[in-house]
Design an enzyme around this catalytic site. Sequence first.
Site, PDB file in Angstrom:
ATOM      1  N   ALA A 107      32.467  11.203  66.215  1.00 11.52           N
ATOM      2  CA  ALA A 107      31.323  11.456  67.490  1.00 11.52           C
ATOM      3  C   ALA A 107      31.140  10.258  68.472  1.00 11.52           C
ATOM      4  CB  ALA A 107      30.346  13.159  67.053  1.00 11.52           C
ATOM      5  N   ARG A 117      38.208  16.081  54.371  1.00 14.16           N
ATOM      6  CA  ARG A 117      37.801  15.387  53.607  1.00 14.16           C
ATOM      7  C   ARG A 117      39.203  14.977  52.574  1.00 14.16           C
ATOM      8  NH1 ARG A 117      33.248  18.493  51.547  1.00 14.16           N
ATOM      9  NH2 ARG A 117      31.710  18.830  54.114  1.00 14.16           N
ATOM     10  N   ARG A 126      35.752  21.690  70.050  1.00 14.25           N
ATOM     11  CA  ARG A 126      35.244  21.731  68.917  1.00 14.25           C
ATOM     12  C   ARG A 126      34.287  23.212  68.858  1.00 14.25           C
ATOM     13  NH1 ARG A 126      36.212  19.203  62.494  1.00 14.25           N
ATOM     14  NH2 ARG A 126      34.463  20.576  62.066  1.00 14.25           N
ATOM     15  N   TYR A 168      24.958  20.678  66.941  1.00 16.15           N
ATOM     16  CA  TYR A 168      24.048  19.399  67.637  1.00 16.15           C
ATOM     17  C   TYR A 168      24.133  20.051  69.267  1.00 16.15           C
ATOM     18  CZ  TYR A 168      25.875  16.551  64.187  1.00 16.15           C
ATOM     19  OH  TYR A 168      25.900  15.885  63.052  1.00 16.15           O
TER      20      TYR A 168
END
Length: 369
Positions: free
Chosen positions: A58, A328, A232, A184
């Site tokens: 981001a 991850r 997203r 966010y």
Amino acid sequence: MSQLFTPYAIGPLKLANRIVVPPMSQYSAKADGVARPWHAQHIGRLAISGAGMVIVEAHGVAADGRISAHDLGLWNDAQAEALARLLSDVRTYSTTPIGVQLNHAGRKAGTNPPWIEAGRSLTDEEGGWPTVSASAIPYKPGWRVPAVLDKAGMERITRDWVEAAGRAYHAGFDFVELHAANGYLLNQFLSPLTNRRTDAYGGSPENRMRFPLRVAQALREAWPRDRPLGVRFNGSDFAEGGLSLEEAVLFSTKLDALGFDYLHVSGGYNIHDQQAPADQPGYMTPFAAAVKKASPQATVIAVGLIYQPEQAEEIIAGGQVDLVAAGRALLDDANWPIHAAITLGDPAPWPRPYDRFGPGGWPTHKRPI
């Protein structure tokens, strides 16, 4: 060949396989938001991982929209120029499509990196700054109370997104992703837990979607059609009274109707005390599957503890979604796509300089992941 390693097209963009590197914030810039050597090695490493596409972390569309003072940004030309140099270097050795996620953190802006005091909200004296949100509700007790964003502020931030996308284009990114997930700013408008407004931007799901869809439309009008545009967003808040899956699916159909090229479905992190089953592999895949079912023509990406090649293959082969993001797993093993191919019996996408260590060249190449 497995379904995971079949090619796929997102608009004009051709992917070698169905594996996506999702955005993963590194909190490794300085206050100027300019990419550093850490970002060069991080992005370069992922670009030779064998994944089908890479979404860079981001980037703040405004200085006060950063998650932390160590975030990357695209609010000025110096930041874009540094990214252009980085991408130019990467493309001397990798053809993997690389895009960038654009974000405004809203009430979650102005924090420490997560490994310092659990990423708490900073005071002015510590280098923090005033924040904004849909409503005056702090993220956690003791955090800043955000100012309620008015129409003028919404217009300013919408312009910030459009201008940041313009810089992303000139820097040479192959695609852009709008961040409307993970607590966010746009997610704060979408969720009834963080949006208590009584005006045209609060209340009903349609009202709560109004500002996020305004930003989405502005980006769609500004971003050229020959480069994909994705988004997203959350499928759930993992909290009672939060964003419902039905609302998320409705939002996804509106984004698809606007002409977004892919839908990247995440979940959670909008409230600090969420109850997510984050120990269950693939726990957010059902959200993405519901979005795909509602819009079968759309390209849908699933994310959320997708670690095992067999699991990723099952998700794709079963038609639940089109692409899987394994963040991850790739931080743990930058060659995860290569090892996944070996596990599934597919040709491994090793970089040519590493061929001597690939299948047939090293006795441990068949090791399980």
